[in-house]
Write a protein that holds these residues in place. Structure first.
Motif, PDB file in Angstrom:
ATOM      1  N   ASP A  20       9.646 -30.699   0.164  1.00 24.29           N
ATOM      2  CA  ASP A  20      11.132 -30.926  -0.414  1.00 24.29           C
ATOM      3  C   ASP A  20      11.405 -30.365  -1.706  1.00 24.29           C
ATOM      4  OD1 ASP A  20      11.295 -32.778   1.780  1.00 24.29           O
ATOM      5  OD2 ASP A  20      11.185 -34.453   0.580  1.00 24.29           O
ATOM      6  N   ARG A  21      10.382 -30.141  -2.586  1.00 19.77           N
ATOM      7  CA  ARG A  21      10.704 -29.277  -3.748  1.00 19.77           C
ATOM      8  C   ARG A  21       9.938 -27.944  -3.815  1.00 19.77           C
ATOM      9  NH1 ARG A  21       6.200 -32.734  -5.045  1.00 19.77           N
ATOM     10  NH2 ARG A  21       4.267 -31.192  -5.985  1.00 19.77           N
ATOM     11  N   ALA A  24       6.391 -26.958  -5.322  1.00 22.70           N
ATOM     12  CA  ALA A  24       6.593 -26.742  -6.953  1.00 22.70           C
ATOM     13  C   ALA A  24       5.540 -27.406  -7.511  1.00 22.70           C
ATOM     14  CB  ALA A  24       7.889 -26.765  -7.359  1.00 22.70           C
ATOM     15  N   ALA A  61       6.969 -22.698  -5.015  1.00 23.69           N
ATOM     16  CA  ALA A  61       8.124 -22.113  -5.787  1.00 23.69           C
ATOM     17  C   ALA A  61       7.750 -22.318  -7.297  1.00 23.69           C
ATOM     18  CB  ALA A  61       9.245 -22.857  -5.567  1.00 23.69           C
ATOM     19  N   LEU A  65      10.872 -26.983 -11.585  1.00 23.28           N
ATOM     20  CA  LEU A  65      11.668 -26.664 -12.672  1.00 23.28           C
ATOM     21  C   LEU A  65      12.518 -27.884 -13.138  1.00 23.28           C
ATOM     22  CD1 LEU A  65      12.876 -23.100 -11.738  1.00 23.28           C
ATOM     23  CD2 LEU A  65      11.152 -23.931 -13.547  1.00 23.28           C
ATOM     24  N   LYS A  66      12.285 -29.049 -11.753  1.00 22.27           N
ATOM     25  CA  LYS A  66      13.172 -30.240 -12.228  1.00 22.27           C
ATOM     26  C   LYS A  66      12.483 -31.093 -13.315  1.00 22.27           C
ATOM     27  CE  LYS A  66      15.689 -30.385  -7.963  1.00 22.27           C
ATOM     28  NZ  LYS A  66      15.467 -30.840  -6.553  1.00 22.27           N
ATOM     29  N   LEU A 106       6.372 -17.638  -5.569  1.00 28.14           N
ATOM     30  CA  LEU A 106       7.306 -17.216  -6.978  1.00 28.14           C
ATOM     31  C   LEU A 106       6.506 -17.966  -8.069  1.00 28.14           C
ATOM     32  CD1 LEU A 106      10.802 -17.748  -5.243  1.00 28.14           C
ATOM     33  CD2 LEU A 106       9.544 -15.449  -5.388  1.00 28.14           C
ATOM     34  N   PRO A 130       9.546 -14.329 -11.305  1.00 29.79           N
ATOM     35  CA  PRO A 130      10.809 -14.145 -11.828  1.00 29.79           C
ATOM     36  C   PRO A 130      11.141 -14.586 -13.194  1.00 29.79           C
ATOM     37  CG  PRO A 130      10.669 -16.092 -10.620  1.00 29.79           C
ATOM     38  CD  PRO A 130       9.442 -15.474 -10.330  1.00 29.79           C
ATOM     39  N   GLU A 131       9.945 -14.989 -14.079  1.00 28.92           N
ATOM     40  CA  GLU A 131       9.957 -15.422 -15.403  1.00 28.92           C
ATOM     41  C   GLU A 131      10.975 -14.906 -16.313  1.00 28.92           C
ATOM     42  OE1 GLU A 131       7.272 -15.269 -13.560  1.00 28.92           O
ATOM     43  OE2 GLU A 131       6.127 -17.109 -13.555  1.00 28.92           O
ATOM     44  N   LEU A 134      14.312 -16.345 -16.629  1.00 27.45           N
ATOM     45  CA  LEU A 134      14.260 -17.406 -17.000  1.00 27.45           C
ATOM     46  C   LEU A 134      14.151 -17.713 -18.583  1.00 27.45           C
ATOM     47  CD1 LEU A 134      12.401 -18.818 -13.648  1.00 27.45           C
ATOM     48  CD2 LEU A 134      14.879 -19.181 -14.224  1.00 27.45           C
TER      49      LEU A 134
HETATM   50  N1  COA Z   1      10.952 -26.597  -8.924  1.00 32.51           N
HETATM   51  C1  COA Z   1      11.463 -27.777  -8.386  1.00 32.51           C
HETATM   52  N2  COA Z   1      12.251 -27.653  -7.378  1.00 32.51           N
HETATM   53  C2  COA Z   1      12.616 -26.466  -6.840  1.00 32.51           C
HETATM   54  C3  COA Z   1      11.710 -25.510  -6.973  1.00 32.51           C
HETATM   55  C4  COA Z   1      11.478 -25.511  -8.178  1.00 32.51           C
HETATM   56  N3  COA Z   1      10.457 -24.462  -8.622  1.00 32.51           N
HETATM   57  N4  COA Z   1      12.400 -24.538  -6.148  1.00 32.51           N
HETATM   58  C5  COA Z   1      12.944 -25.202  -5.321  1.00 32.51           C
HETATM   59  N5  COA Z   1      13.274 -26.409  -5.633  1.00 32.51           N
HETATM   60  C6  COA Z   1      13.997 -27.503  -4.792  1.00 32.51           C
HETATM   61  C7  COA Z   1      15.332 -27.233  -4.887  1.00 32.51           C
HETATM   62  O1  COA Z   1      15.948 -27.670  -6.124  1.00 32.51           O
HETATM   63  C8  COA Z   1      16.035 -28.029  -3.864  1.00 32.51           C
HETATM   64  O2  COA Z   1      16.108 -29.294  -4.035  1.00 32.51           O
HETATM   65  P1  COA Z   1      17.334 -30.172  -3.631  1.00 32.51           P
HETATM   66  O3  COA Z   1      17.116 -30.284  -2.053  1.00 32.51           O
HETATM   67  O4  COA Z   1      17.091 -31.686  -4.340  1.00 32.51           O
HETATM   68  O5  COA Z   1      18.542 -29.388  -4.045  1.00 32.51           O
HETATM   69  C9  COA Z   1      14.655 -27.659  -2.680  1.00 32.51           C
HETATM   70  O6  COA Z   1      13.520 -27.420  -3.432  1.00 32.51           O
HETATM   71  C10 COA Z   1      15.104 -26.613  -1.727  1.00 32.51           C
HETATM   72  O7  COA Z   1      15.610 -25.598  -2.428  1.00 32.51           O
HETATM   73  P2  COA Z   1      16.463 -24.371  -1.680  1.00 32.51           P
HETATM   74  O8  COA Z   1      16.601 -23.319  -2.761  1.00 32.51           O
HETATM   75  O9  COA Z   1      17.541 -24.835  -1.090  1.00 32.51           O
HETATM   76  O10 COA Z   1      15.249 -23.730  -0.585  1.00 32.51           O
HETATM   77  P3  COA Z   1      15.167 -22.420   0.269  1.00 32.51           P
HETATM   78  O11 COA Z   1      14.161 -22.719   1.240  1.00 32.51           O
HETATM   79  O12 COA Z   1      16.433 -21.977   0.435  1.00 32.51           O
HETATM   80  O13 COA Z   1      14.641 -21.349  -0.797  1.00 32.51           O
HETATM   81  C11 COA Z   1      13.063 -20.797  -2.654  1.00 32.51           C
HETATM   82  C12 COA Z   1      13.236 -21.659  -1.272  1.00 32.51           C
HETATM   83  C13 COA Z   1      11.507 -21.190  -3.142  1.00 32.51           C
HETATM   84  C14 COA Z   1      13.235 -19.209  -2.399  1.00 32.51           C
HETATM   85  C15 COA Z   1      14.099 -21.035  -3.780  1.00 32.51           C
HETATM   86  O14 COA Z   1      14.043 -22.629  -3.939  1.00 32.51           O
HETATM   87  C16 COA Z   1      13.650 -20.616  -5.216  1.00 32.51           C
HETATM   88  O15 COA Z   1      14.214 -19.614  -5.240  1.00 32.51           O
HETATM   89  N6  COA Z   1      13.587 -21.440  -6.013  1.00 32.51           N
HETATM   90  C17 COA Z   1      13.136 -21.135  -7.227  1.00 32.51           C
HETATM   91  C18 COA Z   1      11.833 -20.433  -7.573  1.00 32.51           C
HETATM   92  C19 COA Z   1      11.763 -19.954  -8.989  1.00 32.51           C
HETATM   93  O16 COA Z   1      12.297 -19.348  -9.427  1.00 32.51           O
HETATM   94  N7  COA Z   1      10.550 -20.253  -9.850  1.00 32.51           N
HETATM   95  C20 COA Z   1      10.152 -19.838 -10.860  1.00 32.51           C
HETATM   96  C21 COA Z   1       9.064 -20.588 -11.437  1.00 32.51           C
HETATM   97  S1  COA Z   1       8.998 -19.736 -13.101  1.00 32.51           S
END
Ligand code: COA
Length: 257
Positions: A20-21, A24, A61, A65-66, A106, A130-131, A134
Motif C-alpha cells: 500500500d505504501r 517504502a 519507493a 515520505l508520509k 527509488l 530522485p533526492e 526533494l
Molecule cells: N512513502 C510513503 N508512501 C508512498 C511512497 C513513499 N516513498 N511512495 C508511494 N507511496 C504511497 C502513495 O502516497 C500512495 O498512497 P495513497 O494510496 O495513500 O495515496 C500509494 O503509495 C500508491 O502510490 P502511487 O504513486 O499511486 O503508486 P504507483 O504504483 O502509481 O507509483 C511509485 C509507484 C513508487 C513509482 C510512486 O509512488 C512514486 O514515485 N513514489 C515516490 C517515490 C520517491 O520519490 N521516493 C523518494 C525517496 S527519497
C-alpha cells in the motif's frame, strides 16, 4: 510484520510487505530489517538471501515520505543512522544478497538494492535517485555506491538529473546484471540463488569479501587481501571434497566446513 520471510531450500526470500505504501522504508521496517540481518549473520545454513518487494509496482519507493513528514530532525537522523547501518550489514553479511527488483526502486529503495551483491530486475522496473528533486541528496550511500558501481559520469547523469531510468538502460549501465519478464522474476532470482548455493559456502563468503574489500585498496594490498582469503579456503574440508568429487565424476557435497 514488515517482511514476509520464506525459506526456499538453502535460500530465504525476504519480501518487503508494504504494498500500500509501495514498500517504502519506515522506522519499523528498518528495525525489523536489522533483526533479520543479525539472524542471517549467525545462520551458517542460510546460503543466500533474495530481497524483493510485495506486488508488482515497487521494489521499494524509498523512505516513507508520509512518516517522514511527521518526524523531527532528530528522528530523521535516527532513521538515517539505522538505514546506513542496515545497508552496511547487508554488505558485510556472510551470504550473498540478491535484490529482485519487481518494480520501482527509488531513493532509499535503490540504495537498498545497491548494497546487495547482485541485482536482477523486472523488465518493468524503474530505477532512480530522485533526492535532489526533494531538497536532499542520497543519504544511504547512493552517491558513493552508485559511482563505484557504474562510474562517476553515469552516476552524475542519474543523481544530478534526479531522473528515473528503465530496466534496459539499467542493464546497459551495469546497474543491474540481469532482466526478467515480471512474471518470471522471482523464479529467475531463485534459480540464481540456487546457482550460488551450489558453491562452497566459505568460498562464497571469502569471494564476496575479496571483491568488496579489495576494490578500493591499492593493487598490492588488494592482492594480499585476496591471498589471505584464499588461504582460508585452503584449510576447508570442502576444498578436499571438491577435488574428490572431481576425481569421482560427481557433484560435490559441501558442508561449509
Ligand atoms: N512513502 C510513503 N508512501 C508512498 C511512497 C513513499 N516513498 N511512495 C508511494 N507511496 C504511497 C502513495 O502516497 C500512495 O498512497 P495513497 O494510496 O495513500 O495515496 C500509494 O503509495 C500508491 O502510490 P502511487 O504513486 O499511486 O503508486 P504507483 O504504483 O502509481 O507509483 C511509485 C509507484 C513508487 C513509482 C510512486 O509512488 C512514486 O514515485 N513514489 C515516490 C517515490 C520517491 O520519490 N521516493 C523518494 C525517496 S527519497
Amino acid at each position: 510484520m514488515e517482511f514476509r520471510i520464506e525459506r526456499r531450500g538453502e535460500a530465504e526470500v525476504w519480501t518487503i510487505d508494504g504494498e500500500d505504501r509501495r514498500n517504502a522504508i519506515s522506522m519499523a521496517m528498518l528495525r525489523e530489517l536489522g533483526d533479520h540481518l543479525a539472524r542471517a549473520a549467525a545462520d551458517r545454513a542460510l546460503r543466500v538471501v533474495v530481497l524483493t518487494g510485495a506486488g508488482d509496482k515497487a521494489f521499494c519507493a524509498g523512505a516513507d515520505l508520509k512518516e517522514r513528514a511527521r518526524m523531527s530532525p532528530d528522528d530523521v537522523q535516527t532513521f538515517h543512522d539505522g538505514l546506513r547501518r542496515a545497508l552496511r550489514a547487508i554488505e558485510e553479511a556472510p551470504q550473498p544478497f540478491v535484490a529482485a527488483l519487481n518494480g520501482a526502486a527509488l531513493g532509499g529503495g535503490l540504495e537498498l538494492a545497491l548494497a546487495c551483491d547482485l541485482r536482477i530486475a523486472s523488465d518493468a522496473a524503474q530505477l532512480g535517485l530522485p533526492e535532489v528533486s526533494l531538497g536532499i541528496i542520497p543519504g544511504g550511500g547512493g552517491t558513493q555506491r552508485l559511482a563505484r558501481l557504474i562510474g562517476v559520469a553515469r552516476a552524475k547523469d542519474l543523481v544530478l538529473t534526479a531522473r528515473r531510468c528503465g530496466a534496459a538502460e539499467a542493464l546497459a549501465m551495469g546497474l543491474v546484471s540481469r532482466l526478467s519478464p515480471p512474471q518470471r522474476l522471482l523464479a529467475d532470482a531463485l534459480d540464481l540463488a540456487a546457482r550460488l548455493s551450489r558453491n562452497a559456502p566459505v568460498s562464497l563468503r571469502q569471494a564476496k569479501r575479496a571483491i568488496d574489500g579489495g576494490f578500493h585498496l591499492p593493487l598490492e594490498e588488494a592482492l594480499d587481501l585476496e591471498h589471505r582469503l584464499y588461504q582460508d579456503c585452503m584449510r576447508t574440508k570442502d576444498r578436499v571434497e571438491a577435488l574428490r568429487a572431481f576425481a569421482e565424476k560427481r557433484a560435490p557435497v559441501f558442508t561449509g566446513e
